[in-house]
Design a protein around this motif. Sequence first.
Motif, mmCIF file in Angstrom:
data_model
loop_
_atom_site.group_PDB
_atom_site.id
_atom_site.type_symbol
_atom_site.label_atom_id
_atom_site.label_comp_id
_atom_site.label_asym_id
_atom_site.label_seq_id
_atom_site.Cartn_x
_atom_site.Cartn_y
_atom_site.Cartn_z
ATOM 1 N N GLY A 1 7.773 -19.982 8.719
ATOM 2 C CA GLY A 1 8.006 -18.630 8.324
ATOM 3 C C GLY A 1 8.028 -17.114 10.100
ATOM 4 O O GLY A 1 8.138 -18.139 11.105
ATOM 5 N N SER A 2 8.852 -16.478 9.667
ATOM 6 C CA SER A 2 9.347 -15.311 11.085
ATOM 7 C C SER A 2 7.703 -14.363 11.130
ATOM 8 O O SER A 2 6.910 -14.263 10.090
ATOM 9 C CB SER A 2 10.058 -14.750 10.322
ATOM 10 N N TYR A 3 7.218 -14.346 11.951
ATOM 11 C CA TYR A 3 5.823 -13.401 12.341
ATOM 12 C C TYR A 3 6.720 -12.200 12.122
ATOM 13 O O TYR A 3 5.585 -11.673 11.989
ATOM 14 C CB TYR A 3 5.480 -13.994 13.937
ATOM 15 N N LEU A 4 8.084 -11.857 12.842
ATOM 16 C CA LEU A 4 7.809 -10.406 12.498
ATOM 17 C C LEU A 4 8.677 -10.073 11.704
ATOM 18 O O LEU A 4 9.043 -9.870 11.221
ATOM 19 C CB LEU A 4 9.075 -10.374 13.594
ATOM 20 N N ASP A 5 6.958 -9.349 10.768
ATOM 21 C CA ASP A 5 7.632 -8.984 9.455
ATOM 22 C C ASP A 5 6.272 -8.197 8.821
ATOM 23 O O ASP A 5 5.143 -8.528 9.317
ATOM 24 C CB ASP A 5 7.217 -10.380 8.832
ATOM 25 N N ASN A 6 6.662 -7.348 8.906
ATOM 26 C CA ASN A 6 5.622 -5.802 8.206
ATOM 27 C C ASN A 6 4.587 -6.600 7.301
ATOM 28 O O ASN A 6 3.448 -6.264 7.226
ATOM 29 C CB ASN A 6 5.954 -4.764 8.066
ATOM 30 N N ASP A 7 5.248 -7.233 6.473
ATOM 31 C CA ASP A 7 4.139 -8.169 5.651
ATOM 32 C C ASP A 7 2.803 -8.742 6.688
ATOM 33 O O ASP A 7 2.216 -9.212 5.275
ATOM 34 C CB ASP A 7 4.827 -8.602 4.568
ATOM 35 N N TYR A 8 3.100 -9.364 7.326
ATOM 36 C CA TYR A 8 2.505 -10.024 7.632
ATOM 37 C C TYR A 8 1.438 -9.623 9.259
ATOM 38 O O TYR A 8 2.861 -9.703 10.065
ATOM 39 C CB TYR A 8 3.476 -11.708 8.209
ATOM 40 N N TRP A 9 0.132 -9.727 8.864
ATOM 41 C CA TRP A 9 -0.281 -8.678 9.751
ATOM 42 C C TRP A 9 -0.430 -9.618 11.483
ATOM 43 O O TRP A 9 -1.070 -9.038 12.355
ATOM 44 C CB TRP A 9 -2.198 -9.158 9.254
#
Length: 509
Positions: A434-442
């Motif tokens: 997955g991508s860490y640069l994601d607002n859904d991903y703390w």
Amino acid sequence: MSIPSIPLHSRTPSPDVWRWMGAFIGLVLATYPIVAADRLYLDDIWRSMYGEPGWTSNARPLADIVMLALNQGSRVVELAPLPLWLGLAGVATMLVALRQAFVEFSDGHAWLAMSLLVLQPFFLQNLSYQFDALPMALAVSCAGLALAVGMRASPGKGIVLSAIGLFASLCFYQAAVSVYFVLLAFHALLSLTTNGTLQWRRHVGLLATGAVTLLGYKLISGWWLAGGYSLSHSQMAAPAALPMHIVDNTLTFWRYAARTLAGAPWWGLSATVLIALTGLTLGALRPSQAKRPLAWPWRLLIMLIILLLLPLGALGIMAALEDPLWRPRTFIGFGALCAGSLFCAVATCEYYGWRRLGVSMLVLVLGGATVIAYAYGNAQSSQKSFEESVSRQLVDDLRRLEAEGALVVFGTLPLSTSADNTVHAFPVLKELVGSYLDNDYWWGYQNLYRLGLPQRYEFNGDQALRDAFADHCTTLEPLLKRGWYTLYQWQDAIFVSLDGNCRRDTSDS
């Protein structure tokens, strides 16, 4: 004074030592790309920043003890790949012990099938952790060793050691307890189809030991659990709803597995299970070493009951939780089912004189698992390189701004081209890369802080604010445009838009 000569045979390592070395080296080579990727995974980011263990609050106190002992102090630091390699050493020890426990059913190469306990797609996430890989591998090793020692030691001693090993497994990582029960079920099946009956005292004793140990752990674990996350994912479903709850969760898992393992992995598993079932059925009808066998209707009935219960092992105790943690790293029981099925299939081939077919199955299945592990490791490496390049540029831009307050990442940075190709080839990896640069991903925010984001920017996951921005962003003047993102300032917040159109269906968020 003459020095007594040492007999030559004492200098030669035993066959089990060679087996251990081969298993360990094989596991290290199979997981090499994961080590080479060197990507911090999920809460690795937090631990690399603050050095806090915190496993005891998840009712995993032995994970804290082992990692603090390894780090020689009260804080944990990055020691990769040492934790993973130590974990694989424990797994290799378990594999040799399981060979001894199952040797009465196959003295050939079938024991190598047990490496699927860790070399399976859902366990790749566990192997990716730079901090947590050791406790998770030790959890599997202790569960497997608990079964092995229970089968090899005297009944009384075996029960005591099994209880200790199983309790240790639970205190390392709870999901690994499935390994014990699934392998016990396969041992009972193989006893039934080889000897025509169960080893009643041992099998029933170990089953009761597992149940009592699990219940004891459940009662004691309340002393350690802390925090909303841990408490919410440890609550059992209501007793009245429990049977259907377990069935529903199990069916959901197998639909999920069929979808994510689509293609060669699923067909390979199906073929292995078919051969294993054929061998078990033929064995139940005509046991090869029967002395005082049960009548054939009883043999078939017991076999049918065990087979119907086996699919529950994919989730194990997780299926009984009100809100199970639905992550690949918890599906350790699936690996035990794969390992047991492959062992039975290869043992069947060996029994009927098709040893080359059995070896070919091992090569194809274990080789296929290694291919997926290599694809996963390389995808992780590609994604890390791409994502950190964009993230470092973003951090640099944000440092230059004279702003503070809420920071909202809107959208998700896509996968790199290489990683995207990989997840299309192996759908199961979409759950893992997955991508860490994601607002859904703390964790994405934590990664930005790790890369130098000033503390004046605060995490903000307010959905209402994001929805409002989605409605207005096309009318706002950008602060800065880059290839992968655009910066906006609106309502006292800084928005990092990763959406080229600055608009997306927020219902998917």
